[in-house]
Write a protein that holds these residues in place. Structure first.
Motif, short mmCIF file in Angstrom:
data_model
loop_
_atom_site.label_atom_id
_atom_site.label_comp_id
_atom_site.label_asym_id
_atom_site.label_seq_id
_atom_site.Cartn_x
_atom_site.Cartn_y
_atom_site.Cartn_z
N VAL A 293 39.75 -17.67 88.78
CA VAL A 293 38.62 -17.32 87.88
C VAL A 293 38.88 -17.82 86.48
CG1 VAL A 293 38.47 -15.25 89.55
CG2 VAL A 293 39.52 -15.15 87.09
N VAL A 294 37.46 -18.07 86.00
CA VAL A 294 37.38 -18.56 84.66
C VAL A 294 36.84 -17.24 83.83
CG1 VAL A 294 37.12 -20.97 84.99
CG2 VAL A 294 35.17 -19.46 84.79
N LEU A 295 37.29 -17.08 82.68
CA LEU A 295 37.05 -16.07 81.67
C LEU A 295 35.78 -16.43 80.76
CD1 LEU A 295 40.49 -14.66 81.25
CD2 LEU A 295 39.05 -13.86 83.06
N GLU A 296 34.97 -15.59 80.45
CA GLU A 296 33.86 -15.71 79.22
C GLU A 296 33.92 -14.47 78.58
OE1 GLU A 296 32.36 -18.64 78.68
OE2 GLU A 296 32.92 -19.59 80.60
N LEU A 297 33.63 -14.74 77.44
CA LEU A 297 33.55 -13.60 76.41
C LEU A 297 32.24 -13.02 76.55
CD1 LEU A 297 35.15 -12.27 74.00
CD2 LEU A 297 33.73 -13.67 72.56
N THR A 298 31.79 -11.80 76.63
CA THR A 298 30.50 -11.07 76.78
C THR A 298 29.92 -10.73 75.50
OG1 THR A 298 31.25 -8.88 76.70
CG2 THR A 298 30.96 -9.94 78.94
N ASP A 299 28.72 -10.54 75.35
CA ASP A 299 28.12 -9.96 74.00
C ASP A 299 28.94 -8.69 73.50
OD1 ASP A 299 26.14 -12.14 74.30
OD2 ASP A 299 24.69 -10.57 74.85
N ASP A 300 29.41 -7.95 74.14
CA ASP A 300 30.07 -7.12 73.65
C ASP A 300 31.49 -7.24 73.27
OD1 ASP A 300 27.97 -4.67 74.28
OD2 ASP A 300 29.24 -4.09 76.13
N GLY A 301 32.00 -8.28 73.89
CA GLY A 301 33.34 -8.77 73.23
C GLY A 301 33.22 -9.64 72.07
N ALA A 302 32.15 -10.24 71.85
CA ALA A 302 31.70 -10.95 70.66
C ALA A 302 31.46 -10.03 69.44
CB ALA A 302 30.77 -11.80 70.84
N ALA A 303 30.67 -8.75 70.02
CA ALA A 303 30.55 -7.78 68.97
C ALA A 303 32.10 -7.05 68.67
CB ALA A 303 29.68 -6.71 69.55
#
Length: 142
Positions: A91-101
């Motif tokens: 799997v690959v991981l992506e930052l969510t909007d909540d992660g960026a916040a």
């Protein structure tokens, strides 16, 4: 006058524990994340699509530890898992909007930590310490 303590490994462990404990409290209060989660979020932000295996290498952790860390980050909605485009079991991981916040909320504490360390060590001492920590972080002991 006694000689200063020269047990480098002990001092590094003690310093890491002291810094992690104090910083975890401040990060949890301001951003809802720990220092371990902060490091993972920075890595995912800096390398979108990173695999868990690559994240483990980046953080210097075992893959089993990263599996738990990623599980907590995904459960909190800070990171999203996507199927790897070429490797069916990865799997690959992506930052969510909540992660960026969360990273945005943590940034003042990161800045505060660095300012406090600069005040303690002086600008030259801070730069030399950062260089020494980079060297030790990637050192392959014989």
């Amino acid at each position: 006058m006694p000689e200063p303590d020269q047990r480098l490994f002990f001092l590094l462990q003690r310093a890491a524990h002291q810094m992690r404990t104090a910083t975890d409290r401040r990060l949890l209060a301001t951003a809802g994340i720990t220092t371990a989660q902060l490091g993972a979020l920075f890595a995912v932000r800096d390398e979108p699509g990173i695999t868990q295996q690559a994240l483990a290498r980046t953080l210097g952790l075992r893959e089993s530890a990263v599996t738990g860390l990623v599980g907590r980050l995904t459960a909190a909605g800070l990171v999203a898992k996507q199927a790897h485009p070429r490797e069916h079991r990865a799997v690959v991981l992506e930052l969510t909007d909540d992660g960026a916040a969360a990273l945005d909320a943590a940034q003042p504490e990161v800045d505060r930590f660095n300012a406090d360390a600069r005040a303690l060590l002086g600008e030259d001492g801070f730069a030399r310490t950062a260089a020494a920590m980079r060297a030790l972080a990637y050192w392959e002991s014989p």
